[in-house]
Design a protein around this motif. Structure first.
Motif, mmCIF file in Angstrom:
data_model
loop_
_atom_site.group_PDB
_atom_site.id
_atom_site.type_symbol
_atom_site.label_atom_id
_atom_site.label_comp_id
_atom_site.label_asym_id
_atom_site.label_seq_id
_atom_site.Cartn_x
_atom_site.Cartn_y
_atom_site.Cartn_z
ATOM 1 N N HIS A 1 0.509 -1.366 -0.034
ATOM 2 C CA HIS A 1 0.037 0.096 0.102
ATOM 3 C C HIS A 1 1.068 1.368 -0.245
ATOM 4 O O HIS A 1 0.406 2.496 -0.222
ATOM 5 C CB HIS A 1 -1.041 -0.171 1.442
ATOM 6 C CG HIS A 1 -2.046 -1.284 0.741
ATOM 7 N ND1 HIS A 1 -2.165 -2.633 1.651
ATOM 8 C CD2 HIS A 1 -3.591 -0.734 0.660
ATOM 9 C CE1 HIS A 1 -2.708 -2.972 1.727
ATOM 10 N NE2 HIS A 1 -4.168 -2.186 0.649
ATOM 11 N N ALA B 1 1.934 1.516 -4.183
ATOM 12 C CA ALA B 1 1.102 2.610 -4.154
ATOM 13 C C ALA B 1 0.832 4.099 -4.412
ATOM 14 O O ALA B 1 0.960 4.345 -4.867
ATOM 15 C CB ALA B 1 -0.228 1.817 -3.878
ATOM 16 N N TRP B 2 0.660 4.353 -2.783
ATOM 17 C CA TRP B 2 0.520 5.888 -2.692
ATOM 18 C C TRP B 2 1.491 6.472 -2.538
ATOM 19 O O TRP B 2 1.841 7.862 -3.836
ATOM 20 C CB TRP B 2 0.371 5.804 -1.773
ATOM 21 C CG TRP B 2 -1.130 5.630 -0.474
ATOM 22 C CD1 TRP B 2 -1.958 4.727 0.298
ATOM 23 C CD2 TRP B 2 -2.429 6.573 -0.987
ATOM 24 N NE1 TRP B 2 -3.226 4.706 0.397
ATOM 25 C CE2 TRP B 2 -3.628 5.360 -0.559
ATOM 26 C CE3 TRP B 2 -2.540 7.958 -1.578
ATOM 27 C CZ2 TRP B 2 -4.905 5.962 0.133
ATOM 28 C CZ3 TRP B 2 -3.948 7.984 -2.117
ATOM 29 C CH2 TRP B 2 -4.993 7.364 -1.058
ATOM 30 N N LEU C 1 -4.372 0.245 -5.820
ATOM 31 C CA LEU C 1 -4.626 0.238 -4.332
ATOM 32 C C LEU C 1 -5.899 -0.786 -4.864
ATOM 33 O O LEU C 1 -6.672 -0.565 -3.842
ATOM 34 C CB LEU C 1 -4.909 1.653 -4.836
ATOM 35 C CG LEU C 1 -4.026 2.618 -3.577
ATOM 36 C CD1 LEU C 1 -3.964 4.325 -3.642
ATOM 37 C CD2 LEU C 1 -3.551 2.215 -2.161
ATOM 38 N N TRP D 1 -7.262 -3.811 -2.458
ATOM 39 C CA TRP D 1 -8.382 -3.458 -1.772
ATOM 40 C C TRP D 1 -9.590 -3.636 -1.963
ATOM 41 O O TRP D 1 -10.135 -4.663 -1.545
ATOM 42 C CB TRP D 1 -9.537 -1.848 -1.555
ATOM 43 C CG TRP D 1 -8.108 -0.643 -0.991
ATOM 44 C CD1 TRP D 1 -7.447 -0.902 0.044
ATOM 45 C CD2 TRP D 1 -8.407 0.568 -1.217
ATOM 46 N NE1 TRP D 1 -7.563 0.740 0.683
ATOM 47 C CE2 TRP D 1 -7.685 0.917 -0.177
ATOM 48 C CE3 TRP D 1 -8.910 1.760 -2.256
ATOM 49 C CZ2 TRP D 1 -7.145 2.671 -0.166
ATOM 50 C CZ3 TRP D 1 -8.878 3.195 -2.255
ATOM 51 C CH2 TRP D 1 -7.770 3.417 -1.110
#
Length: 269
Positions: free
Chosen positions: A113, A116-117, A263, A267
Motif C-alpha cells: 500500500h 501504491a500511494w 490500490l 483493496w
C-alpha cells in the motif's frame, strides 16, 4: 518453462525496465510479488543482487565517459576531479541515512500500500516540477555546484520509501535545482553505481547466507542478473532520447495510473 525460472526472468525484466525510469524498480518488484503470489521474503536477496545487472549496463554504455574521467584523474584534470567529487558528495547522504534506517526501510519493503500511494504522489510531483522548472543552467555533471549536489544527494534519500523511485527523485531533484534534462538523467545513472553497490554489499553482508539456503540459488541470480542487464541496456538508450524530446510527463501519468490500479486491486482482493 519451469515456474521458478519464469519468475526469475519476469523479475529480471521488471528490474531492467524500471531501475532507471522514474517509476520505482523496488516498488514494481514489491507489487509483482503481490500480483504473482510468490513469497517476497524468499526473493528479497535476489531482487537486491540483480540490480547489479542494471548497474553494469551503465558501465558498459558509458565506458568512454568513465575511461575519460579515469585518465583525467591521472592527469589531475580539474573537470574530472569535479565529476568524481560530485558523485561522491551526492552518494554520502544515502550511505549515512541508509545505514541508520536500514531496519525501518526493510519494514516498508513489505508494505504494497505504501508503494501504491508513493507512485501516485511521485507522479503528481513530477507533473508539478515539469510545469514549474525553467531551462537548466548546468549542462555537465562536473559543472553542478557543490551545494546543489548536496541537495540532490539529500533528495535521493526520499527514495528509501518504496515506490518513490531513486532515479525519479534524483532526476526531479536535479531539474528543480537547475540541471539540464539530459545531464540530470545521466547524473542519476552514474549515481546509481555507488548507491546500488552500497545497498547490495550491505545486504550480502547481512543476509548472504540466504542465497544458498533459500529456494533462490546462484543459478537463478545469474539468470536474473543477465536479463536485467540486457533489458537495462535497451531502456537506457531509449530513455535518454525520450526525455530529451518529450520530458517526464508520460512517466508521471503512468505512475498515477499504476498507483491507482494497485490500490484498487489491493483493496478488492
Amino acid at each position: 518453462m519451469d515456474l521458478h525460472y519464469l519468475t526469475v526472468i519476469l523479475l529480471g525484466i521488471v528490474e531492467g525496465l524500471t531501475e532507471f525510469l522514474p517509476v520505482s524498480s523496488t516498488g514494481h518488484l514489491i507489487l509483482a510479488s503481490e500480483l504473482l503470489g510468490y513469497d517476497a521474503s524468499v526473493w528479497a536477496m535476489f531482487n537486491v543482487v540483480i540490480q547489479l545487472g542494471a548497474i553494469l549496463a551503465v558501465v558498459v554504455l558509458y565506458w568512454r565517459t568513465f575511461w575519460a574521467v579515469g585518465m583525467g584523474l591521472l592527469r589531475r584534470d580539474a573537470t574530472s576531479w569535479r565529476f568524481l567529487r560530485n558523485l561522491v558528495i551526492a552518494f554520502i547522504p544515502s550511505a549515512i541515512i541508509g545505514l541508520a534506517l536500514h531496519d525501518y526501510i526493510e519494514i516498508l519493503l513489505g508494505a504494497p500500500h505504501v508503494v501504491a500511494w508513493a507512485l501516485i504522489a511521485g507522479g503528481v510531483a513530477i507533473l508539478l516540477i515539469e510545469r514549474t522548472i525553467k531551462a537548466g543552467r548546468f549542462h555537465g555533471i562536473a559543472d553542478i555546484p557543490m551545494v546543489r549536489v548536496v541537495g540532490i544527494g539529500l533528495i535521493q534519500c526520499i527514495s528509501m520509501i518504496p515506490g518513490v523511485s531513486r532515479s525519479g527523485a534524483t532526476i526531479m531533484g536535479a531539474l528543480a535545482l537547475g540541471v539540464e534534462r539530459r545531464t540530470a538523467a545521466e547524473f542519476s545513472f552514474f549515481l546509481a553505481i555507488p548507491t546500488m553497490l552500497g545497498a547490495t554489499t550491505l545486504e550480502l553482508l547481512k543476509k548472504g547466507d540466504q542465497i544458498t539456503s533459500s529456494a533462490v540459488g546462484w543459478d537463478s541470480i545469474f539468470l536474473g542478473f543477465a536479463v536485467s542487464f540486457v533489458v537495462a541496456v535497451l531502456v537506457i538508450r531509449w530513455f535518454v532520447g525520450l526525455v530529451s524530446r518529450h520530458g517526464f510527463a508520460p512517466f508521471a501519468w503512468y505512475r498515477i495510473l499504476a498507483g491507482v490500479g494497485a490500490l484498487a486491486w489491493l483493496w478488492a482482493r
